[in-house]
Design a protein around this motif. Sequence first.
Motif, PDB file in Angstrom:
ATOM      1  N   VAL A  84     -11.362  -4.241   8.393  1.00  0.00           N
ATOM      2  CA  VAL A  84     -11.371  -5.281   7.370  1.00  0.00           C
ATOM      3  C   VAL A  84     -12.600  -6.132   7.568  1.00  0.00           C
ATOM      4  O   VAL A  84     -12.755  -6.825   8.593  1.00  0.00           O
TER       5      VAL A  84
ATOM      6  N   GLU B 107      -4.325  -3.787   6.028  1.00  0.00           N
ATOM      7  CA  GLU B 107      -4.462  -4.447   4.728  1.00  0.00           C
ATOM      8  C   GLU B 107      -3.359  -5.466   4.443  1.00  0.00           C
ATOM      9  O   GLU B 107      -3.545  -6.371   3.627  1.00  0.00           O
ATOM     10  N   SER B 108      -2.201  -5.334   5.110  1.00  0.00           N
ATOM     11  CA  SER B 108      -1.064  -6.191   4.777  1.00  0.00           C
ATOM     12  C   SER B 108      -1.381  -7.667   4.959  1.00  0.00           C
ATOM     13  O   SER B 108      -1.208  -8.482   4.041  1.00  0.00           O
TER      14      SER B 108
ATOM     15  N   VAL C  33      -8.830   1.490   9.603  1.00  0.00           N
ATOM     16  CA  VAL C  33      -9.355   0.592   8.571  1.00  0.00           C
ATOM     17  C   VAL C  33     -10.013  -0.613   9.246  1.00  0.00           C
ATOM     18  O   VAL C  33      -9.394  -1.285  10.071  1.00  0.00           O
TER      19      VAL C  33
ATOM     20  N   ALA D 142       0.845  -1.200   0.000  1.00  0.00           N
ATOM     21  CA  ALA D 142       0.000   0.000   0.000  1.00  0.00           C
ATOM     22  C   ALA D 142       0.878   1.247   0.000  1.00  0.00           C
ATOM     23  O   ALA D 142       1.937   1.275   0.631  1.00  0.00           O
TER      24      ALA D 142
ATOM     25  N   ALA E  45      -4.641  -8.937   2.897  1.00  0.00           N
ATOM     26  CA  ALA E  45      -4.441  -9.250   1.481  1.00  0.00           C
ATOM     27  C   ALA E  45      -3.906 -10.668   1.304  1.00  0.00           C
ATOM     28  O   ALA E  45      -4.316 -11.397   0.386  1.00  0.00           O
TER      29      ALA E  45
ATOM     30  N   VAL F 137      -8.012  -5.950  -0.835  1.00  0.00           N
ATOM     31  CA  VAL F 137      -8.938  -6.012   0.301  1.00  0.00           C
ATOM     32  C   VAL F 137     -10.338  -5.566  -0.108  1.00  0.00           C
ATOM     33  O   VAL F 137     -11.337  -6.158   0.305  1.00  0.00           O
TER      34      VAL F 137
ATOM     35  N   THR G  25      -2.511  -3.653  -2.052  1.00  0.00           N
ATOM     36  CA  THR G  25      -3.266  -4.368  -1.019  1.00  0.00           C
ATOM     37  C   THR G  25      -4.631  -3.738  -0.810  1.00  0.00           C
ATOM     38  O   THR G  25      -5.610  -4.437  -0.511  1.00  0.00           O
ATOM     39  N   THR G  26      -4.698  -2.431  -0.968  1.00  0.00           N
ATOM     40  CA  THR G  26      -5.974  -1.736  -0.781  1.00  0.00           C
ATOM     41  C   THR G  26      -6.993  -2.176  -1.825  1.00  0.00           C
ATOM     42  O   THR G  26      -8.197  -2.254  -1.532  1.00  0.00           O
TER      43      THR G  26
END
Length: 384
Positions: A378, A119-120, A376, A62, A123, A93, A89-90
């Motif tokens: 998820v 996100e890491s 964020v 990202a 993903a 996701v 990654t964004t």
Amino acid sequence: MNHALSTLPPDTGAEHTVAEIAQQPALWREVGRIVTAERTALDNFLGPLLAAENARIVLTGAGTSGFAGEVLRTALSGHLARRVDAVATTDIVADPRGCFVEDVPTLLVSFARSGDSPESVAATDLADRCLSHVAHLVITCNGKGRLAREHGRKTASRVLLMPVAANDQGFAMTSSFTCMLLAALLALGPHATADFVGELVHAAEHITGGGLDRKLNALLARAPQRLVYLGSGALKGLAQESALKVLELTGGAVVAAADSPLGFRHGPKAVLTEDTAVVVYVSNNPYTRRYDLDIVAELRAALPPGGVIAIAARPDGLAQDDTWIVPVPEGVDDAAFALPAVLCAQLIALRASLSRGIRPDNPFPSGEVNRVVQGVTVHPLPNG
């Protein structure tokens, strides 16, 4: 400390950023040693997957980490003769099934400074859910981060850990970006470690050691209110990273944009004013270079003197004034050229920040933008 950075005044809130820009040549040598030590294990891990003719390599991250993939994509595709995509990654996701619509053997290469952004890990988990056969190469600067910890115990994963000092403590990614980019080039690309790294170190030391100080000072003396970075192919990813550095380190005080030389004419050129400076990264590919030289000539005819900078590995086709030469060997590919060239952008962003009284180590003191992304959520992926 080297000349280009040692002349900066103390107590400006730039201590981490200055040190992390300056340390890059030394860290690149360490990265070379790390990949050399890991060579056999990497080849054993990557070989079976890359042997599949329908294998797909997805480069992900990202922000700055994502731009590493954009720089690498074409170089790795040409070398590996496999499909290589750069997918943030964004994006994964938000739309995992759209990003992994083809269920083919996939190597997901994850770039992450901390490995702790939401996100890491998400993903990589989503790739495992959407694909039947996926392996993970995690290139990260933080061995204690969640991404490294989770993938360090998986048989279908390999963690390539960068030097401890590459885990930048400043707000913006500098040495973390170049170390991860170099590690991927060495791990997956065609380059011989020792000589290749030494050549890039020499070019970087020219920049951090003051080789471009006079020209850097001339650009910053114009106090541009807008900065545009242009690059073709791999250098478009470099342009994107360069624009982000200015936005980050100036806390958004300098408007920055990035595009390709050909794409810039299709509307984005409207950003130009007399207070705009344009930096064009000039490709080493003889064919692509012609388009870059065209846009340099066109913009230099339209903007005030000193408003268009060309950054190139060689001077042919370029006027000496307002051209910055990054002394890499002739014929080096653009992904490798990007490594020392990005130091120019880092120094521009640093100096633009300091000239406006902003503290580069923490350009957002109120916390509206953070070093590690926050806020964020998820959401779970429905079955089917």
